[in-house]
Scaffold this motif. Structure first.
Motif, mmCIF file in Angstrom:
data_model
loop_
_atom_site.group_PDB
_atom_site.id
_atom_site.type_symbol
_atom_site.label_atom_id
_atom_site.label_comp_id
_atom_site.label_asym_id
_atom_site.label_seq_id
_atom_site.Cartn_x
_atom_site.Cartn_y
_atom_site.Cartn_z
ATOM 1 N N LEU A 1 -19.698 -8.950 9.023
ATOM 2 C CA LEU A 1 -20.562 -9.674 8.966
ATOM 3 C C LEU A 1 -22.217 -9.043 8.911
ATOM 4 O O LEU A 1 -22.946 -9.262 8.537
ATOM 5 C CB LEU A 1 -20.039 -10.550 10.137
ATOM 6 C CG LEU A 1 -21.634 -10.921 10.415
ATOM 7 C CD1 LEU A 1 -21.672 -12.413 10.070
ATOM 8 C CD2 LEU A 1 -20.940 -11.895 12.540
ATOM 9 N N ALA A 2 -21.633 -7.805 9.593
ATOM 10 C CA ALA A 2 -22.916 -6.561 9.517
ATOM 11 C C ALA A 2 -23.270 -6.717 8.439
ATOM 12 O O ALA A 2 -24.628 -6.785 7.734
ATOM 13 C CB ALA A 2 -22.288 -5.382 10.071
ATOM 14 N N TYR A 3 -22.474 -6.894 7.092
ATOM 15 C CA TYR A 3 -23.125 -6.328 5.558
ATOM 16 C C TYR A 3 -23.477 -7.698 4.982
ATOM 17 O O TYR A 3 -24.616 -8.025 4.374
ATOM 18 C CB TYR A 3 -21.880 -5.669 5.086
ATOM 19 C CG TYR A 3 -22.024 -4.479 4.581
ATOM 20 C CD1 TYR A 3 -22.466 -3.240 3.788
ATOM 21 C CD2 TYR A 3 -21.231 -3.392 5.294
ATOM 22 C CE1 TYR A 3 -22.557 -2.252 3.321
ATOM 23 C CE2 TYR A 3 -21.334 -2.097 5.898
ATOM 24 C CZ TYR A 3 -22.026 -1.538 3.777
ATOM 25 O OH TYR A 3 -21.631 -0.318 3.973
ATOM 26 N N PHE B 1 -18.688 7.382 13.869
ATOM 27 C CA PHE B 1 -18.963 6.754 12.288
ATOM 28 C C PHE B 1 -19.950 7.318 11.661
ATOM 29 O O PHE B 1 -20.299 7.755 10.310
ATOM 30 C CB PHE B 1 -18.330 5.695 12.307
ATOM 31 C CG PHE B 1 -17.920 5.209 11.280
ATOM 32 C CD1 PHE B 1 -16.821 4.819 10.061
ATOM 33 C CD2 PHE B 1 -19.539 3.715 10.734
ATOM 34 C CE1 PHE B 1 -17.035 4.127 8.852
ATOM 35 C CE2 PHE B 1 -19.469 3.326 9.209
ATOM 36 C CZ PHE B 1 -18.231 3.683 8.500
ATOM 37 N N VAL B 2 -21.416 7.136 12.220
ATOM 38 C CA VAL B 2 -22.522 7.269 11.330
ATOM 39 C C VAL B 2 -22.207 8.977 11.458
ATOM 40 O O VAL B 2 -22.980 9.116 9.812
ATOM 41 C CB VAL B 2 -23.618 7.144 12.665
ATOM 42 C CG1 VAL B 2 -25.419 7.620 11.797
ATOM 43 C CG2 VAL B 2 -24.312 5.661 12.413
ATOM 44 N N PRO C 1 -26.921 1.143 4.078
ATOM 45 C CA PRO C 1 -28.439 0.947 5.161
ATOM 46 C C PRO C 1 -27.972 1.273 6.131
ATOM 47 O O PRO C 1 -26.459 0.812 6.968
ATOM 48 C CB PRO C 1 -27.880 -0.761 4.532
ATOM 49 C CG PRO C 1 -27.193 -1.078 3.961
ATOM 50 C CD PRO C 1 -25.794 0.522 3.473
ATOM 51 N N ARG C 2 -28.626 1.794 6.891
ATOM 52 C CA ARG C 2 -28.892 2.154 8.335
ATOM 53 C C ARG C 2 -28.631 0.618 9.216
ATOM 54 O O ARG C 2 -28.159 1.125 10.057
ATOM 55 C CB ARG C 2 -29.754 3.286 8.783
ATOM 56 C CG ARG C 2 -29.987 4.607 7.612
ATOM 57 C CD ARG C 2 -30.869 3.905 6.599
ATOM 58 N NE ARG C 2 -30.723 5.579 6.192
ATOM 59 C CZ ARG C 2 -30.370 6.284 4.762
ATOM 60 N NH1 ARG C 2 -30.074 4.985 3.995
ATOM 61 N NH2 ARG C 2 -30.328 7.448 4.410
ATOM 62 N N SER C 3 -29.438 -0.285 8.947
ATOM 63 C CA SER C 3 -29.233 -1.375 8.748
ATOM 64 C C SER C 3 -28.046 -2.318 10.053
ATOM 65 O O SER C 3 -28.168 -2.343 10.916
ATOM 66 C CB SER C 3 -30.365 -2.802 8.420
ATOM 67 O OG SER C 3 -29.259 -2.883 7.549
ATOM 68 N N VAL C 4 -27.252 -1.652 8.833
ATOM 69 C CA VAL C 4 -25.519 -2.108 9.286
ATOM 70 C C VAL C 4 -25.451 -1.736 10.148
ATOM 71 O O VAL C 4 -24.106 -2.104 11.451
ATOM 72 C CB VAL C 4 -24.627 -2.070 7.685
ATOM 73 C CG1 VAL C 4 -22.914 -1.966 7.971
ATOM 74 C CG2 VAL C 4 -25.488 -2.499 6.578
ATOM 75 N N PHE C 5 -25.452 -0.460 10.520
ATOM 76 C CA PHE C 5 -24.966 -0.097 11.185
ATOM 77 C C PHE C 5 -24.882 -0.706 13.388
ATOM 78 O O PHE C 5 -24.511 -0.881 14.213
ATOM 79 C CB PHE C 5 -25.332 1.614 11.916
ATOM 80 C CG PHE C 5 -24.823 2.628 10.403
ATOM 81 C CD1 PHE C 5 -23.271 1.967 9.878
ATOM 82 C CD2 PHE C 5 -25.090 3.026 9.958
ATOM 83 C CE1 PHE C 5 -22.915 2.932 9.144
ATOM 84 C CE2 PHE C 5 -24.956 3.868 8.535
ATOM 85 C CZ PHE C 5 -23.743 3.748 8.347
ATOM 86 N N VAL C 6 -26.890 -0.586 13.319
ATOM 87 C CA VAL C 6 -26.808 -1.423 14.292
ATOM 88 C C VAL C 6 -26.304 -2.557 14.449
ATOM 89 O O VAL C 6 -25.911 -3.153 15.714
ATOM 90 C CB VAL C 6 -28.604 -1.519 14.276
ATOM 91 C CG1 VAL C 6 -29.153 -2.520 15.378
ATOM 92 C CG2 VAL C 6 -28.715 -0.279 14.098
#
Length: 173
Positions: free
Chosen positions: A26-28, A91-92, A105-110
């Motif tokens: 869902l993040a992706y 994970f990061v 993409p960094r926003s996926v982690f958030v």
């Protein structure tokens, strides 16, 4: 630390794994407006098993598989927050060391951090809510008024609701 028993533990770990997978997916989807480019999809597929492993291990070591869901509380939500935050950090770190964050993409982690806390916390509290709802149908139970609305009164109500054979149904303080 008392762990959930065999089959139940497997079901809980399996359901958490599904929630982890769905949250990451869902993040992706949210990041790319529901059209994930092929290069990012490949990285998602490569990193997913590591993510699930890291998260399940963190959940285990931070006590998310001890206790029982029907008693989910703010303490459990704090454990979930800590476990998801720690596993996200690990994970990061793994992604940074392994891929140097290229094609990630960094926003996926958030987004994943937020959605996973919502999914895992929500699943535990929905389970507790359903157990309390079905346990307090009130058929054949004597309705009682609890005098005293402090901590002791609240504990009495919780005990009455948890006990399936309780002949009492608390209706008011």
């Amino acid at each position: 630390m008392k762990l959930i028993g065999g089959k139940k533990r497997f079901v809980v770990i399996f359901s958490d794994s599904v929630l982890i997978l769905f949250s990451y997916w869902l993040a992706y989807l949210l990041r790319f407006n529901f059209a994930i480019p092929e290069v990012y999809y490949q990285k998602w597929m490569e990193s997913l098993p590591v993510l699930i492993l890291i998260r399940i291990l963190c959940f285990y070591f931070l006590g998310l598989y001890s206790g029982v869901w029907r008693y989910a509380s703010m303490n459990d939500l704090t454990k979930i927050l800590k476990a998801v935050t720690l596993s996200s950090f690990l994970f990061v770190t793994y992604i940074t060391l392994r891929y140097r964050l290229i094609d990630f993409p960094r926003s996926v982690f958030v987004i994943d951090w937020f959605t996973l806390i919502t999914f895992v916390g929500g699943s535990r509290f929905l389970y507790r809510l359903s157990r309390e709802f079905y346990a307090t149908k009130g058929e054949g139970k004597r309705r009682v008024l609890i005098i005293g609305a402090g901590n002791a009164g609240e504990q009495i109500v919780r005990d009455m609701k948890r006990t399936k054979d309780s002949p009492y149904l608390p209706v008011a303080f």
